[in-house]
Design an enzyme around this catalytic site. Structure first.
Site, PDB file in Angstrom:
ATOM      1  CE  LYS A 226      -1.414  -4.403   3.401  1.00 11.45           C
ATOM      2  NZ  LYS A 226      -1.674  -5.753   2.861  1.00 11.45           N
TER       3      LYS A 226
ATOM      4  CB  SER B 115      -0.868  -0.006   1.265  1.00 10.77           C
ATOM      5  OG  SER B 115      -1.485   1.253   1.447  1.00 10.77           O
TER       6      SER B 115
ATOM      7  CE1 TYR C 142      -3.873  -2.395   5.491  1.00 12.29           C
ATOM      8  CE2 TYR C 142      -3.424  -0.037   5.435  1.00 12.29           C
ATOM      9  CZ  TYR C 142      -3.628  -1.233   4.782  1.00 12.29           C
ATOM     10  OH  TYR C 142      -3.583  -1.263   3.408  1.00 12.29           O
TER      11      TYR C 142
END
Ligand code: UD1
Length: 341
Positions: free
Chosen positions: A154, A125, A150
């Site tokens: 990544k 992302s 979150y």
């Protein structure tokens, strides 16, 4: 050639399965249905005429994952989408996010290593860039400290992959997505948020349908042309096609290094109000919205420099914002009819 798509009944996963099948790949899906529905496998079949093989289990289950890879040791590649992705939820439940996103990655990489499966595409992302100092943001931009668990999953995932590539036969491509929106032209598949959507476009389509009273626009005091935050919205079908290109690049041994990273965006940024206007134009519906305070954790503006992906992958996002809006709206209506909610 057979490709495993983890999270293959999810939003981006399902669109990618369709594009893989259309390019002649055989697909097997693993999904725990935590944020999708089993019926999506049938919806995929309605588009392509082929129902993908589909196993329902959780990739954090090490034994089941190991058994799967032993059985499917002929995989030509793995595309790993399966992960949790709600920023706010990750702040409230960090252990759940780290466990789900990292343990599943570790189990998949271990299964690949033990069965000499070498081609791995990872769903990353643009969140890894945080608020970039320079726009548009290229793959060379520094990684900023993560704003949420979150986002941190990544970043850590990319590090795990890099370390694994350096000492094993693994080859990997990390695709850093900007903001995927829209749905397949057929309206058979699209985004299926559970409960109240966090993301902008499902919230817009649900408001237009009367399920939500009004859209809350998070802040209009940003340093942008109209004060609302800017993102690089990319049509999910364009995004899905990039995954097929990445898989083919690996299979055809065209990689320039064993771990490559690509931005997947259009290169154009739109504000929240731009998106609302585009939706109104594409559908003829007047949208109810109210300006609210900024949402904690949001960045002001980000859009991609897609030059490296365009050149190296020979891939380019083709669909514009109007098409993204029209397809999202068509899907929202079809989905309510289909699933009756
Ligand atoms: C976020 C994450 C991204 C993640 C994605 C998946 C960051 C910086 N971004 O994207 O990494 O992959 O979620 O869920 O962590 N907005 C409104 N009203 C709404 C909803 C959104 O005004 O009801 C605005 C937001 O403030 C933002 C834009 O719309 O400016 C897009 O928001 P959203 O769709 O939630 O995506 P991101 O936050 O950009």
């Amino acid at each position: 050639m057979k490709i495993l798509v983890t999270g293959g009944t999810g939003y981006i996963g399902s669109h990618t399965v369709v594009e893989l099948q259309r390019d002649g790949f055989e697909v097997v899906i693993i999904d725990n249905l935590s944020n999708s529905r089993a019926e999506i496998a049938d919806q995929i079949a309605a588009v392509t005429g082929v129902r993908p093989a589909f196993e329902v289990f959780d990739l954090t289950d090490r034994e089941k994952t190991a058994a799967f890879f032993k059985k499917h040791n002929d995989l030509a590649g793995v595309i790993h989408f399966a992960a949790s992705k709600a920023v706010g939820e990750s702040v409230e439940q960090p252990l759940m996010y780290y466990t789900n996103n990292l343990c599943s990655l570790l189990n998949v990489l271990e299964g690949m290593k033990n069965n000499e499966i070498t081609n791995f595409v990872f769903s990353s992302s643009c969140t890894v860039y945080g608020q970039p100092d320079v726009l548009p943001v290229s793959e060379e931009a520094p990684i900023k400290p993560a704003e949420s668990p979150y986002g941190n999953t990544k970043q850590i995932s990319e590090e795990i992959i890099r370390d694994t590539v350096s000492v094993t036969e693994l080859k990997a491509i990390a695709l850093r997505y900007f903001n995927p929106i829209g749905a397949h032209d057929s309206a058979e598949i699209g985004e299926l948020p559970q409960g109240v959507p966090n993301n902008l476009v499902p919230y817009i389509t649900q408001t237009a349908l009367g399920i939500r009273d009004y859209l809350r626009v998070w802040g209009n005091d940003y340093d942008t042309h109209d004060g609302t935050a800017i993102r690089d919205y990319i049509h999910v079908v364009d995004l899905a096609k990039a995954h097929v290109v990445a898989v083919q690049r690996m299979i055809e041994s065209k990689m320039k290094s064993d771990f490559e990273i690509f931005n997947l965006g259009t290169g154009t940024g739109y504000s929240v109000l731009d998106v609302i206007r585009a939706f109104e134009k594409a559908t003829g519906i007047k949208l109810n919205y109210k300006i609210m305070d900024r949402r904690p954790g949001d960045i002001e503006k980000v859009w991609a420099d897609p030059a490296f992906s365009n050149k190296e992958l020979g891939w380019k996002a083709e669909r514009g914002l109007d098409e993204m809006m029209a397809s999202a709206w068509k899907w929202e209506q079809a989905y309510r009819e289909k699933f009756g909610e």
